[in-house]
Write an enzyme that holds these catalytic residues in place. Sequence first.
Site, PDB file in Angstrom:
ATOM      1  CD  GLN A  46       5.612   2.940   2.923  1.00  0.00           C
ATOM      2  OE1 GLN A  46       4.430   3.074   2.642  1.00  0.00           O
ATOM      3  NE2 GLN A  46       5.992   2.358   4.041  1.00  0.00           N
ATOM      4  NE  ARG A 101      -4.438   0.622   0.436  1.00  0.00           N
ATOM      5  CZ  ARG A 101      -3.657   1.145   1.396  1.00  0.00           C
ATOM      6  NH1 ARG A 101      -2.650   0.454   1.879  1.00  0.00           N
ATOM      7  NH2 ARG A 101      -3.889   2.355   1.866  1.00  0.00           N
ATOM      8  CG  HIS A 145       0.578   5.475   1.222  1.00  0.00           C
ATOM      9  ND1 HIS A 145      -0.189   4.344   1.281  1.00  0.00           N
ATOM     10  CD2 HIS A 145       1.415   5.396   2.281  1.00  0.00           C
ATOM     11  CE1 HIS A 145       0.158   3.602   2.312  1.00  0.00           C
ATOM     12  NE2 HIS A 145       1.144   4.227   2.948  1.00  0.00           N
ATOM     13  CG  ASN A 190      -2.419   5.128   3.690  1.00  0.00           C
ATOM     14  OD1 ASN A 190      -3.042   4.083   3.830  1.00  0.00           O
ATOM     15  ND2 ASN A 190      -1.333   5.418   4.405  1.00  0.00           N
ATOM     16  CD  GLU A 191      -1.887   4.769   8.158  1.00  0.00           C
ATOM     17  OE1 GLU A 191      -0.842   5.422   8.270  1.00  0.00           O
ATOM     18  OE2 GLU A 191      -1.996   3.588   8.525  1.00  0.00           O
ATOM     19  CG  ASN A 309      -4.317   1.308   6.780  1.00  0.00           C
ATOM     20  OD1 ASN A 309      -4.996   0.772   5.891  1.00  0.00           O
ATOM     21  ND2 ASN A 309      -3.437   2.256   6.530  1.00  0.00           N
ATOM     22  CE1 TYR A 311       0.534  -3.192   9.616  1.00  0.00           C
ATOM     23  CE2 TYR A 311      -0.878  -1.253   9.644  1.00  0.00           C
ATOM     24  CZ  TYR A 311       0.008  -2.073   8.981  1.00  0.00           C
ATOM     25  OH  TYR A 311       0.382  -1.779   7.691  1.00  0.00           O
ATOM     26  CD  GLU A 359      -1.246   0.188   5.213  1.00  0.00           C
ATOM     27  OE1 GLU A 359      -0.646   0.173   6.307  1.00  0.00           O
ATOM     28  OE2 GLU A 359      -1.155   1.102   4.386  1.00  0.00           O
ATOM     29  CD1 TRP A 402       2.970  -2.954   5.762  1.00  0.00           C
ATOM     30  CD2 TRP A 402       1.900  -1.937   4.071  1.00  0.00           C
ATOM     31  NE1 TRP A 402       3.798  -1.961   5.302  1.00  0.00           N
ATOM     32  CE2 TRP A 402       3.169  -1.331   4.263  1.00  0.00           C
ATOM     33  CE3 TRP A 402       1.059  -1.475   3.046  1.00  0.00           C
ATOM     34  CZ2 TRP A 402       3.591  -0.266   3.479  1.00  0.00           C
ATOM     35  CZ3 TRP A 402       1.486  -0.423   2.274  1.00  0.00           C
ATOM     36  CH2 TRP A 402       2.746   0.176   2.494  1.00  0.00           C
TER      37      TRP A 402
END
Length: 466
Positions: A46, A101, A145, A190-191, A309, A311, A359, A402
């Site tokens: 990213q 991170r 990731h 990650n995830e 994470n 949100y 995140e 994030w």
Amino acid sequence: MSFVIVLIILSTNLLLQPSTIVVSLEFTRDDFPSDFIFGSGTSAYQVEGAASEDGRTSSVFDTLSLGSRSGGFTGEVACDEYHKYKEDVQLMVDLGLDAYRFSISWSRVIPNGRGPINQKGVEYYNNLINELISNGIQPHATLVHWDHPQALQDAYGGWTNQQIVRDFTTFADVCFKEFGDRVLYWTTVNEPNFIAPIFYKSSPYIAAHHLLLGHASVVNLYREKYQATQNGTIGLNVYTSWFIPEKSTQEDLDATERVANFRIGWFVHPLIFGDYPDIMKQSLGRRLPSFTEYETKLVNSSFDFIGVNCYTASVVTDDPGKDGMAANYIDKDVGGVFVQGVLEYFKRVYGNPPIYIHENGFRTFRNASLDDTSRIHYLNASMGSLLAAARNGSNVRGYFQWSFLDLFEIDGGYTYGFGFYYVDFNNHDLERSPKRSAHWYSTFLKGQRSRHNGIIHQMDNSTFMS
Ligand code: FCB
């Protein structure tokens, strides 16, 4: 110190209409434990760019970016952190971050996923890590990731094939050997609870099983070969939401339990108890792989911390017709309180393991105005909720916003941003400019009082997990 949260729900229909929430928070960094870590994050594909440079090959994240989801954008150049890491580390210093991170691109370090090591890739991460450390910023590194090498996807189906466990462990071994003298915080994946359903729509449970075995194998390697001398810690990251029932009927309450188990428990339950949640076993039957006795031992307790994470909150409704978890859920703006909701869930259901919020962030349309007051309100409310959870005994150790820069997002490419820094993609130098939120976080990190009264707006249609 005074710490006040006033939530006034102005909407009459909490469950169907966007709600507007008035928030007033006041806290300082000193209100958090003195060893609490505050950082910000990105991931390799990213932010790095240089996707075809110095020997890197493509990953499944590159491939996913070629689809319609990212609106014609890719991470081929992204923020070019590969070349601009020194400048970025200076911005981190300006912000006052304790930690950064980032993730290590497997296909940059071992092109094609297995075989020879790419010294140019190793050199890049050594440079980044050294630059961070010499500027007093802790590196927190993630090994995957979303972005395992496309070559392994083509060769044997990626995470659907158990062969990947060995290849992932070899990649991790290279990273621990090359970087582990300086990196003390490792995240394996990650995830994985996003990777399995998104990349493996027809076989998510098999892919998930190998993700868990890969994770556990890497932790085992770290513990046996490196941890005693390198003194680091290692864990797994999961996507979470604060799942809440739409109505307080038994049906919706049960549905909420199922969703939490299918989404969070799918990965966290095996780490804590050595097996999948009963609810999943019952409803999926033979579609859910089972652990051998050896695998149970390997997976059980295979973490020093869990990366979370989060949100948003999600409202759950019962749906007996829906295969598997027999429920639906949809993101819901409830103000920052969802952070405490998630942390309380881990405390109650999983015995309060050490947690890093890996995140938490707020998506806005990317624009050059640099005025992102809505992000400040969101972060302020989230961090207030984080503090409330810490005070209520949650074993939370750190918080990463994030994202550090506006970067490539799979949903919409560069149309939206979560960043503290605006990146001008029309400018040849990809010039970075701090938004108001960067000044706000920096003020907080440098120990001055943060005080904001205002309105949090509904998050814009961000459903990160469908
Ligand atoms: C998370 C991902 C991260 C970023 C945010 C918005 O699911 O881990 O890479 O895209 O969503």
